[in-house]
Design a protein around this motif. Structure first.
Motif, short mmCIF file in Angstrom:
data_model
loop_
_atom_site.label_atom_id
_atom_site.label_comp_id
_atom_site.label_asym_id
_atom_site.label_seq_id
_atom_site.Cartn_x
_atom_site.Cartn_y
_atom_site.Cartn_z
N GLU A 220 3.53 24.09 45.92
CA GLU A 220 3.35 25.31 45.13
C GLU A 220 2.81 25.04 43.73
O GLU A 220 2.19 25.92 43.13
N ASN A 221 3.03 23.83 43.21
CA ASN A 221 2.73 23.57 41.80
C ASN A 221 1.66 22.52 41.58
O ASN A 221 1.44 22.09 40.44
N THR A 222 0.99 22.08 42.63
CA THR A 222 -0.13 21.16 42.47
C THR A 222 -1.32 21.66 43.29
O THR A 222 -1.15 22.33 44.30
N ARG A 223 -2.51 21.31 42.85
CA ARG A 223 -3.74 21.66 43.54
C ARG A 223 -4.65 20.43 43.56
O ARG A 223 -4.69 19.67 42.59
N PHE A 224 -5.39 20.26 44.67
CA PHE A 224 -6.20 19.05 44.84
C PHE A 224 -7.61 19.38 45.32
O PHE A 224 -7.83 20.40 45.98
N GLY A 225 -8.53 18.48 45.02
CA GLY A 225 -9.89 18.59 45.53
C GLY A 225 -10.69 19.68 44.86
O GLY A 225 -10.32 20.21 43.81
N ASN A 226 -11.80 20.03 45.46
CA ASN A 226 -12.72 20.99 44.86
C ASN A 226 -12.47 22.43 45.28
O ASN A 226 -13.05 23.35 44.71
N ARG A 227 -11.64 22.63 46.30
CA ARG A 227 -11.44 23.99 46.81
C ARG A 227 -10.19 24.66 46.25
O ARG A 227 -10.12 25.88 46.18
N GLU A 228 -9.19 23.87 45.86
CA GLU A 228 -7.92 24.43 45.43
C GLU A 228 -7.88 24.63 43.93
O GLU A 228 -8.14 23.70 43.17
N VAL A 229 -7.55 25.85 43.49
CA VAL A 229 -7.32 26.13 42.07
C VAL A 229 -6.13 27.07 41.96
O VAL A 229 -5.75 27.74 42.95
N PHE A 230 -5.53 27.14 40.79
CA PHE A 230 -4.42 28.06 40.56
C PHE A 230 -4.94 29.46 40.25
O PHE A 230 -5.91 29.62 39.50
N LYS A 231 -4.28 30.46 40.80
CA LYS A 231 -4.61 31.84 40.43
C LYS A 231 -4.05 32.17 39.06
O LYS A 231 -4.64 32.95 38.30
N ASP A 232 -2.89 31.58 38.73
CA ASP A 232 -2.26 31.82 37.43
C ASP A 232 -2.60 30.69 36.46
O ASP A 232 -1.75 30.14 35.79
N ARG A 233 -3.87 30.32 36.41
CA ARG A 233 -4.29 29.18 35.59
C ARG A 233 -4.04 29.45 34.11
O ARG A 233 -4.03 30.60 33.65
N ASN A 234 -3.87 28.35 33.36
CA ASN A 234 -3.56 28.43 31.94
C ASN A 234 -4.86 28.53 31.13
O ASN A 234 -5.34 27.54 30.57
#
Length: 479
Positions: free
Chosen positions: A176-190
């Motif tokens: 839930e709290n990590t994202r990897f590679g070029n496809r994954e990003v957070f929707k609630d990004r800082n």
């Protein structure tokens, strides 16, 4: 009018070089806005521009003069016939390709000193594990593609039994709290991170063009050998500079860099360097930019921006996991590689020290040197060894290339090793199998003079990119 009062000799006395810079200066002073400028004021202004032309390259009026004053490097550069001496740590432990690459780097006319770490293996330009000190010049491929890649460790006052008793919850936290590679990003990004207010994002073209993707990727990690993991921290030295008592703790360790921003900067300025500094074929990836050039100054600013962005990504990762754990860390350690520093060599010479896949180990400097997903990493304190240019390895180093690992390691072998070591893997691939890496204990033995070991970190729950798919699923028992 100032131009009528000034002559070429006046500018030569200021240190202006023979050639077009003098003519450009006089032509500019002949413009209407400078007609009332007295000779003394004109000379003072021209001296300021000569002493710091980079401060005027974005001024529409003075840009032609500023650019003429920036020294232009020769395009065709020969290597020195003699290889400068340099220290190799664990020489029998280092592949021939890495040694040959380092030999070539030690023939550059800008080279002052160098060293090769025991985790060294072949790369592009400077080998991974290479440390190179140069005279007023920076080599983009001496820094590397993933600018400012780093380790970050958070230590929590939580029972280590959590690693077994709360395994499912900890795996969920990673997903839930990590994202990897070029496809994954957070929707609630800082998007409010102070890094995005940096002027370099407006002033440097390649950074400006990557701002949108940098905002999208904040807090995420790359593919390949990048990871975020829960593990067991074992502090063994009471004088550890972190204020931690000897004992065991829950820890979070992350490894990642500057994402697409760093890669774009590296590619852009490497092309410029290779055009401006044309070296023999075996050395062409070691092309440099003088720090007396506009391009060199721009790269230096962009490199530092990318390094700070990589740090911001790690801080976001650890902030999210701390919030999920409901705990504040007792201590944190962060150290980086794939970077260049302005440092003073033991003989007093000012130098640009590149550490590509090597980490600073100045006296008292803390760092983490990881092993592999089934081997411990070590929390270390630098000893400031002069022969290593105050450096140490950044990890275990590869024994097999990614292609070799995929051919030689089977999924069954990896699955059995993970089970035997009690490690849960989320994502990952055969190219990152522990068998692809050198023995971290041997690597550490070869750098006993470089660092003191304060403790260790043993991975227990590891998340990596899913073999390039970015889906976060594992073929080896993780969710």
């Amino acid at each position: 009018m100032a131009s009528q009062k000034l002559r070429g000799n006046d500018l030569r006395q200021l240190g202006y070089p023979e050639g077009r810079a003098i003519g450009i200066a006089l032509d500019i002073l002949d413009q209407k806005q400078f007609k009332k400028l007295d000779k003394g004021s004109a000379l003072s202004l021209l001296k300021q521009i000569k002493d710091d032309p980079f401060a005027y390259v974005r001024d529409e009026t003075w840009r032609p003069l500023a650019e003429a004053l920036v020294p232009q490097p020769s395009r065709d550069v020969a290597l020195n016939p003699k290889i400068k001496d340099y220290r190799r740590y664990g020489e029998d432990f280092i592949e021939d390709g890495a040694r040959k690459q380092m030999d070539t780097a030690m023939q550059l006319p800008i080279t002052l000193d160098g060293a090769l770490m025991p985790d060294a293996h072949q790369g592009y330009g400077l080998p991974i594990g290479g440390v190179l000190a140069t005279n007023n010049a920076v080599i983009p491929y001496g820094v590397g593609m993933d600018i400012g890649c780093r380790m970050a460790l958070s230590v929590y006052d939580m029972p280590v039994s959590f690693l077994d008793e709360r395994q499912h919850a900890l795996k969920k936290m990673l997903l839930e709290n990590t994202r990897f590679g070029n496809r994954e990003v957070f929707k609630d990004r800082n998007t409010d991170d102070p890094i995005f207010d940096r002027p370099e994002f407006r002033q440097i073209g390649v950074a400006r063009h990557k701002l949108e993707s940098a905002v999208a990727q904040i807090g995420s990690s790359g593919s390949g050998n990048h990871f975020v993991e829960f593990g067991l921290v074992d502090i063994t030295d009471a004088s550890n500079d972190m204020g931690l008592a000897v004992g065991q703790y829950l820890g979070v360790l992350s490894h990642s860099g500057s994402r697409g921003l760093g890669a774009a900067i590296a590619q852009h300025y490497t092309k410029i360097a290779m055009d401006m500094c044309q070296l023999p074929s075996q050395a062409r990836h070691l092309a440099w930019l003088s720090l007396d050039s506009q391009e060199g100054q721009e790269y230096w600013a962009a490199m530092n921006l990318a390094g700070d962005y990589a740090s911001a990504c790690h801080h976001d990762i650890h902030r999210r996991l701390s919030k999920a754990l409901g705990e504040k860390p007792l201590a944190q350690v962060e150290n980086h590689h794939n970077f260049a520093w302005k440092e003073t060599l033991p003989d007093g010479t000012e130098a640009i020290v590149h550490r590509k896949g090597a980490t600073p180990a100045g006296k008292g400097v803390l760092g983490v040197i990881p092993g592999s997903m089934t081997a411990p990493g070590f929390i270390v304190r630098g000893r400031g060894e002069r022969d290593s240019l105050q450096s140490a390895s950044h990890g275990a180093g590869r024994r097999l290339s990614r292609t070799q690992a995929k051919l030689q390691v089977t999924e069954g072998e990896l699955r059995r090793l993970l089970r035997d070591k009690g490690v849960e893997l989320i994502g990952g691939g055969l190219d990152e199998a522990p068998m692809a890496y050198k023995d971290i204990h041997q690597v550490m033995a070869h750098q006993r003079d470089l660092v003191d070991v304060l403790g260790s970190f043993m991975p227990r729950i590891v998340r990596m990119d899913a073999d390039g798919s970015g889906k976060g699923k594992s073929k080896y028992g993780g969710e």
